[in-house]
Design an enzyme around this catalytic site. Sequence first.
Site, PDB file in Angstrom:
ATOM      1  N   GLU A 455       0.857  -1.189   0.000  1.00 31.63           N
ATOM      2  CA  GLU A 455       0.000   0.000   0.000  1.00 31.63           C
ATOM      3  C   GLU A 455       0.890   1.236   0.000  1.00 31.63           C
ATOM      4  OE1 GLU A 455      -4.024   1.557   2.279  1.00 31.63           O
ATOM      5  OE2 GLU A 455      -3.163  -0.386   2.751  1.00 31.63           O
ATOM      6  N   GLU A 738      -1.885   0.384  13.697  1.00 32.02           N
ATOM      7  CA  GLU A 738      -3.049   0.809  12.921  1.00 32.02           C
ATOM      8  C   GLU A 738      -4.342   0.607  13.697  1.00 32.02           C
ATOM      9  OE1 GLU A 738      -4.872   0.121   8.419  1.00 32.02           O
ATOM     10  OE2 GLU A 738      -3.374  -1.273   9.222  1.00 32.02           O
TER      11      GLU A 738
END
Length: 887
Positions: A455, A738
């Site tokens: 990503e 996260e």
Amino acid sequence: MKITSCKANRLTNPLGFQMDEVAATWITEDTPSKRQKGARVLVAADPAMRDTLWDSGMVPEAESRSMPLPVELKPRRRYYWKVAVEGDSGDSAVSDVNWFETAKMDEPWSARWITPPDQSIHPYIRKEFTAAGGVRNARAYVTGLGLYELYINGKRVGGEWFAPGCNSYDSWVQYQTYDVTDAIKPGPNAVGAMLGDGWAKGRFGTFKNKHSTSTDNFSLLCEIHIEYLDGSTAVVGTDASWKCHNSPIIESSIYDGETYDANLEIPGWSEPGLDEVGWRDARLFDASGLGGLSPRLSPPVKIMREIKPVEIITTPAGETVLDMGQNMVGWLRVHVHEPKGARIVINHGEILQNGNFYRDNLRGAKARFEYVSNGSDRWIMPRFTFFGFRYAKLEGFASDVSADDFIGCCVYSELETIGEIETSDANVNRLFQNAMWSQMDNFLDVPTDCPQRDERMGWTGDTEIFAGTALFNMDAYPFYVKFMRDLWLEQSRCEGMVASTIPTFRKDKPTKGGFVEGGACAWSDCATVVPWEAYLHTGDPSILKSQFASMKAWVDWVTRTCAKDGTGPLWTKGFQFGDWLALDGPVEGGVFGGTDNGYLASAYYRLSSLLTSKAAAVLGNAQDAKRYGELSESIRKAIVAEYFKPDGQLRLNNQTAYVIALQFEIAEEWARPRVLADLIERLKKDNTHLKTGFIGTPYLCRALSDNGCPSAAYRLFFNTDYPSWLYEVLMGATTIWERWNSVLPNGLLSGTDMNSLNHYAYGSIAEWMYRNMCGINPVEDAPGFKRIRLAPQPSVKLTFARASVKTAMGLVRCGWSLAGEDTVTVDAEIPFNAEAVLYLPQARLEDALGLRGLPAEQDGEAVRVALEAGRYSFTYKAAKPFEVYQA
């Protein structure tokens, strides 16, 4: 007195950056003076400062936060400047001579874009040329896609990595300027380049595509300008006469890593006199699918620090694994002494599972460095990739490895670290360091969400919520200037809608919002929040000027969208990420939070229109200030009408809903105590644990502290079980996770689909630590810490807490210590030519020691003290104990 930190456009001696306008900044320190009597800035064409181009004169209003230099700039010129300052005590100082140098600007290029004839291989590209004599000055103006390294006469040029940078290549392509004066010798010379895939080419992108749409071709553009001692000049530029050959790089990828075969090296490939048999002519490249060339805005990416491994582990599975002791971004520099043909493989991961190496949370990213030895003893490292890792699995080494053969190279954009926090609690200190590390690791030319999996995109939501923290930690202004230019260039082709990720790496330019496309609150409000935060922290309005059209365009897009949807001043339709990863959502473990998306979107619509109004006022645009100010207030009133009861009670019952009502100043002033009380009650029902996600978390503790409940904020902050900030620390985290439960109490990952262990968003708690725990706050009417609000909030959970920030004005310090439960000392430092208001918590005017005749008055439960530049210490007995919050 001395003058330090002299910068042009907030860069130290910038070479070849885009400079439509130039502003000087500096810091004055080590002086008994409190205020500036006057300052004089001088700009000249020569380092001896004799050929004067502009002289401000000694003027009281000279502004150290941002002093425009009204000099007519010409291409490829170096300008010299210095500043003299006089203080009100009669002392003075003159800075060293500083400089800035323009790039080609609008000057035409004589060089041509070239590409190797075979796109299936990573190329060497070279050209021999003759220097006619001694060199006075030489500059190389270079760009290449995907990434390039420049060499002259066998030596790598410059100390940066990943040039030309990550940006919206179909909108603009940055080129770099290098001083190569010392690299070029009289007589034969050679210039060469190596190219890798990078962001522009090959496997990079988000969601399903995972392939960059920017270009399918390696390409290079290089123009070297030489000035000889006799005044004559020459230009060497890329054209079809340059030669190409396959390089030792077999494969390179941001996601997958790099494979390098040292047996394919060509000794002397970038030196003169090489036998070019087998080398093929380059081809001219049609760059019409790329954006226009522009001098760089990206600060260089460099190896900013090096760390040593803490342990070599033999895992239960028999693997040899290197533990760096820190989740980091970059690569390993490895000392190899393997036999010819030996292949070593280094895989990278963030965490061990059951004691074994693990990389499944990297998803499709291979994150691997492979090296085939040619038998030589050397230090090696990759060129065109980076890894997010703490652990490295080592394979193929012929003998037992030694920790001395490995160095961790930590790579990020060259930004000055300016903030520091220290407390009496080692876990709190580790949490702050985790936030700092996650910022460093994710500030690699763009503010990425994560640095390790497939990503690594510039998610605008993460950027928006962390900007305030980032600007306390680092002088990130030039970093954001570049990123926001990308945002505006992408946005301007989408009718004002702001994408979810910047750059988008998409050929299509959608105008309707969606998960992939953008147009979501908090994420797209990056367009307004980041410029305003950068201005607030520096006092430099340049970013407001360059981004004002973007700020307006975003608010106008929301206005048109609401009108089209028939929702009036409320934004209640369309896709929203909402309070992403909050714990109160409809699906346990799901990504969407429980706070009403229409409420959140409307609140951000109100915030962005308000910030646009404020930016207009700063820029002297009274009409837009009025227009967007009135829009903001109409949205606020509509939110109150829709989401609040007549008695002031919010109809929503989520932590984030209450927090936003307070921090975005949505609730009526008379209703704020009710909203705060309901937030406290909500927390009690939630066992005094947070349930907030990306939107609510940055403001949760601030909402409590700013509204008179610091003890409740401290209770949340000091929770050590899930979900909490310190839970991660106690689980061994060295960066910010996260998810609140990225790692379970048993040490296992909670999942692999979207589970980064290096994601700075929740590290935004550090802004509360700066602002509330330690008390350092910029103020809007004198930004850049020209005026400072110091309001520390002690807690008996700590015996001391202190913060320092090297602001645009100079060093600001504020901290406190407790002796027992009721004796407090508050220390503060105010920089030259600044002023502050300090609120001594739980103080009585008659008891505060150290006032020494300073202007002071009782202000509720605090003593309000006006401070000039200097260092201060106040000791007193608190009027009442700094309580521990009881749920």
